[in-house]
Design a protein around this motif. Structure first.
Motif, mmCIF file in Angstrom:
data_model
loop_
_atom_site.group_PDB
_atom_site.id
_atom_site.type_symbol
_atom_site.label_atom_id
_atom_site.label_comp_id
_atom_site.label_asym_id
_atom_site.label_seq_id
_atom_site.Cartn_x
_atom_site.Cartn_y
_atom_site.Cartn_z
ATOM 1 N N PRO A 1 -2.738 -12.926 2.259
ATOM 2 C CA PRO A 1 -2.065 -11.628 2.435
ATOM 3 C C PRO A 1 -2.597 -10.603 1.435
ATOM 4 O O PRO A 1 -2.878 -10.943 0.291
ATOM 5 C CB PRO A 1 -0.594 -11.940 2.155
ATOM 6 C CG PRO A 1 -0.469 -13.434 2.202
ATOM 7 C CD PRO A 1 -1.811 -13.962 1.793
ATOM 8 N N GLY A 2 -2.691 -9.350 1.882
ATOM 9 C CA GLY A 2 -3.162 -8.299 1.006
ATOM 10 C C GLY A 2 -3.563 -7.054 1.757
ATOM 11 O O GLY A 2 -3.433 -6.989 2.980
ATOM 12 N N PRO A 3 -4.076 -6.053 1.028
ATOM 13 C CA PRO A 3 -4.321 -4.720 1.601
ATOM 14 C C PRO A 3 -5.674 -4.580 2.310
ATOM 15 O O PRO A 3 -6.428 -3.646 2.058
ATOM 16 C CB PRO A 3 -4.225 -3.811 0.381
ATOM 17 C CG PRO A 3 -4.699 -4.655 -0.746
ATOM 18 C CD PRO A 3 -4.222 -6.047 -0.434
ATOM 19 N N THR B 1 0.841 -1.204 0.000
ATOM 20 C CA THR B 1 0.000 0.000 0.000
ATOM 21 C C THR B 1 0.872 1.249 0.000
ATOM 22 O O THR B 1 0.991 1.928 -1.013
ATOM 23 C CB THR B 1 -0.944 -0.022 1.207
ATOM 24 O OG1 THR B 1 -0.188 -0.134 2.426
ATOM 25 C CG2 THR B 1 -1.913 -1.197 1.112
ATOM 26 N N VAL B 2 1.472 1.590 1.127
ATOM 27 C CA VAL B 2 2.413 2.707 1.248
ATOM 28 C C VAL B 2 3.572 2.253 2.124
ATOM 29 O O VAL B 2 3.559 1.154 2.664
ATOM 30 C CB VAL B 2 1.730 3.958 1.863
ATOM 31 C CG1 VAL B 2 0.570 4.429 0.986
ATOM 32 C CG2 VAL B 2 1.251 3.691 3.285
ATOM 33 N N PRO C 1 -12.264 3.093 3.019
ATOM 34 C CA PRO C 1 -12.147 2.433 1.716
ATOM 35 C C PRO C 1 -10.689 2.315 1.304
ATOM 36 O O PRO C 1 -9.835 3.093 1.738
ATOM 37 C CB PRO C 1 -12.927 3.350 0.777
ATOM 38 C CG PRO C 1 -12.873 4.691 1.427
ATOM 39 C CD PRO C 1 -12.847 4.439 2.914
ATOM 40 N N GLY C 2 -10.401 1.342 0.471
ATOM 41 C CA GLY C 2 -9.029 1.131 0.038
ATOM 42 C C GLY C 2 -8.968 0.213 -1.163
ATOM 43 O O GLY C 2 -9.964 0.039 -1.878
ATOM 44 N N VAL D 1 -2.447 3.518 -2.136
ATOM 45 C CA VAL D 1 -3.308 4.050 -1.079
ATOM 46 C C VAL D 1 -3.380 3.032 0.047
ATOM 47 O O VAL D 1 -3.156 1.845 -0.161
ATOM 48 C CB VAL D 1 -4.742 4.388 -1.572
ATOM 49 C CG1 VAL D 1 -4.724 5.536 -2.555
ATOM 50 C CG2 VAL D 1 -5.422 3.166 -2.176
ATOM 51 N N GLU D 2 -3.710 3.515 1.232
ATOM 52 C CA GLU D 2 -3.687 2.668 2.408
ATOM 53 C C GLU D 2 -4.757 1.581 2.342
ATOM 54 O O GLU D 2 -5.720 1.673 1.591
ATOM 55 C CB GLU D 2 -3.892 3.515 3.676
ATOM 56 C CG GLU D 2 -2.775 4.497 3.944
ATOM 57 C CD GLU D 2 -2.929 5.779 3.158
ATOM 58 O OE1 GLU D 2 -2.096 6.671 3.348
ATOM 59 O OE2 GLU D 2 -3.868 5.892 2.339
ATOM 60 N N SER D 3 -4.577 0.576 3.182
ATOM 61 C CA SER D 3 -5.447 -0.598 3.157
ATOM 62 C C SER D 3 -6.898 -0.255 3.466
ATOM 63 O O SER D 3 -7.201 0.713 4.166
ATOM 64 C CB SER D 3 -4.941 -1.636 4.169
ATOM 65 O OG SER D 3 -4.993 -1.112 5.490
ATOM 66 N N THR D 4 -7.776 -1.072 2.944
ATOM 67 C CA THR D 4 -9.187 -1.042 3.326
ATOM 68 C C THR D 4 -9.296 -1.500 4.782
ATOM 69 O O THR D 4 -8.630 -2.458 5.187
ATOM 70 C CB THR D 4 -9.989 -1.996 2.434
ATOM 71 O OG1 THR D 4 -9.779 -1.647 1.068
ATOM 72 C CG2 THR D 4 -11.474 -1.951 2.763
#
Length: 312
Positions: free
Chosen positions: A93-95, A35-36, A197-198, A184-187
């Motif tokens: 794994p994921g945002p 994400t960032v 939201p993400g 953009v940052e994670s949801t």
């Protein structure tokens, strides 16, 4: 190395080992995620977590996301229900960050510093996909609290140089693995409510659970402050043209000094968003304007960040 600058090391075995040693010693390091870039410390070490807050100038009532390697590690820190397990199975794994009840002392306790949760009885957890963050989690052997690696309320960093420009010597070491993918940052989801939201959109979440956007009366998860992700300059949204003193960030058919996506691709726009804001903030123009981005898919996350960046 200059006393005014952090050490920036390219991702690799030696750099990860150095970062892990710093974490084990109670220090903080900047590390990329999908994400960032995040500012990481051992989530169990209250003094280390306090260094994150001090470096960012972050309000202590704003909790931090804790990153772990897998679901098993997450379940040692929080209580999962069937909904949470379904989301974790699909998107980790994921945002995606899940806000869950903190595991209580009666069942062994979570062992995280109270600063991480800002004194709440919930914890925000994520299993990241990025190789650098996963390598650091494995090498350090610690759950890592890691908000975005920038001063509080400033533009989020998607490159190592963004971290260095924002935090300077406040962060001793930055792992550099290039630009982040999602941008953009994670949801963030609590129960069946989307708190932020993400990259994992409401539509994708809806394939697993019936979810809905929502808010809480208090800050219960990271990234909920009304003013956030802000450049130093005034920001105007939904701009079709630029005034004389504005740097225009375009989108689709709206050309500008820079563009989020010339083809109108919202995924590309999300990945370029903060990088474009950094360039605009560094330009000679007094103000920033951004072209409209459709409120659909990941565009919801982009507009969420832009609206909060525009509040002053």
């Amino acid at each position: 190395m200059s006393a005014q600058l952090p050490e920036i090391r390219r991702y690799g075995t030696a750099a990860v080992a150095a970062a892990a040693a710093a974490i084990r010693a109670g220090g903080i390091v900047a590390v990329p995620t999908e994400t960032v870039y995040g500012l990481a410390a051992d989530a169990r070490d209250s003094a280390a977590v306090a260094r994150i807050y001090a470096a960012k100038g972050r309000p202590s009532f704003n909790p931090l996301i804790v990153h772990v390697l897998d679901l098993a590690a997450a379940e040692r820190l929080a209580v999962f229900d069937d909904d949470a397990r379904a989301l974790a199975a699909r998107f980790w794994p994921g945002p995606l960050t899940l806000v869950l009840p903190l595991r209580g002392q009666a069942s062994g306790g979570a062992g995280v510093a109270s600063l991480v949760t800002a004194g709440l009885d919930t914890i925000a957890l994520r299993v990241p996909a990025h190789r650098a963050m996963r390598a650091l989690l494995a090498a350090s052997g610690a759950p890592l609290a890691a908000p975005s690696a920038n001063t509080s309320n400033a533009i989020s960093p998607t490159r190592a140089e963004h971290v260095a420009a924002s935090l300077g010597a406040a962060v001793p070491l930055i792992l550099d693995d290039g630009a982040t993918e999602a941008g953009v940052e994670s949801t963030i989801v609590a129960g069946r409510t989307i708190l932020r939201p993400g990259p994992v959109t409401a539509e994708r979440l809806g394939e697993v659970l019936a979810v809905a956007p929502g808010t809480t009366a208090h800050v219960s998860a990271p990234g909920q402050l009304a003013t956030h992700y802000a450049p130093r300059k005034p920001l105007r949204l939904a701009a079709m043209t630029a005034d004389a003193d504005e740097w225009l960030i375009g989108y689709g058919a709206v050309a500008g000094d820079d563009t989020l996506s010339a083809t109108g691709d919202p995924v590309e726009a999300a990945a370029r968003l903060f990088d474009a804001l950094h360039r605009a903030d560094a330009s000679a123009r007094a103000r920033i304007a951004v072209a409209p981005v459709p409120e659909a898919g990941v565009g919801v996350a982009i507009n969420d960040r832009l609206r909060r960046a525009a509040r002053r």
